[in-house]
Write an enzyme that holds these catalytic residues in place. Sequence first.
Site, mmCIF file in Angstrom:
data_model
loop_
_atom_site.group_PDB
_atom_site.id
_atom_site.type_symbol
_atom_site.label_atom_id
_atom_site.label_comp_id
_atom_site.label_asym_id
_atom_site.label_seq_id
_atom_site.Cartn_x
_atom_site.Cartn_y
_atom_site.Cartn_z
ATOM 1 N N ASN A 17 26.288 23.563 -36.586
ATOM 2 C CA ASN A 17 26.980 22.548 -37.711
ATOM 3 C C ASN A 17 25.872 22.292 -38.840
ATOM 4 O OD1 ASN A 17 29.382 22.503 -36.190
ATOM 5 N ND2 ASN A 17 28.362 21.103 -34.732
ATOM 6 N N ASP A 34 14.016 20.446 -39.092
ATOM 7 C CA ASP A 34 14.563 19.348 -38.450
ATOM 8 C C ASP A 34 13.790 18.447 -37.484
ATOM 9 O OD1 ASP A 34 14.371 21.696 -36.676
ATOM 10 O OD2 ASP A 34 15.889 21.042 -35.444
#
Length: 257
Positions: A11, A109
Amino acid sequence: MLLAIDCGNTNTVFSIWDGESFIAHWRTATEWQRTADQYYVWLSSLMRFQKIDVEINEVIISSTVPRVVFNLRVFSDRYFNCRPLVVGKEGCALPIDVRVDEGTAVGPDRLVNTVAGHNLYGGDLIIVDFGTATTFDVVAQDGAYIGGVIAPGVNLSLEALHNAAAALPHVDISKPQAVIGTNTVACMQSGVFWGYIGLIKEICARIKAERGREMKVISTGGLAPLFQQADALFDEFEDELTIHGLVVINSFNRKND
């Protein structure tokens, strides 16, 4: 206004920061084929629907999928007339050190989570992120990223069971009523749920032992609250940890322009 984009393997989250708080979050499937124009049509439609009328003049991107970055850069330049900061790329400085083996590429991330964790809680942290992979990031006392652990994600494990064994169905993860399953679905749910409880506890214990100090365990990702039901695995839960880290990194770079 700042548009923070966190692009994961599954996502992508778009969030608008007004300088004091987030005024909107939107989530879409990560698709590398999506063009800059498609991003704009999707985002502008959602903004109109929620009656959000703001001028975006800063964009920061964290992406674990390299192929989406080009179109997101074009999207930022074409529709907001600004050059985006891209974590891990030239021109985007980090307020932390990265102490890993030379030549090792660390996922953006994980770096962003490290920045966010240190900003919120200080150092000596273990950050557990439930994404496509389940990652454990170790943050030193001074905020440096010093390595971690990568394990298969929870949903990835369930998909592997379903795809590799013809007789096993696709199941959703949930806390089973008992450890011993009395049907196939319950057996699979118990194996994954209690297996990951054991994985989390053991890895965190070994990291703490290896570091020889007390460490705070921070969780993020949608499945973290589910696993917290079984035991006090985490000291804190931060649902929007990565997005918070993007705001911190953007502020750090703007101050140093």
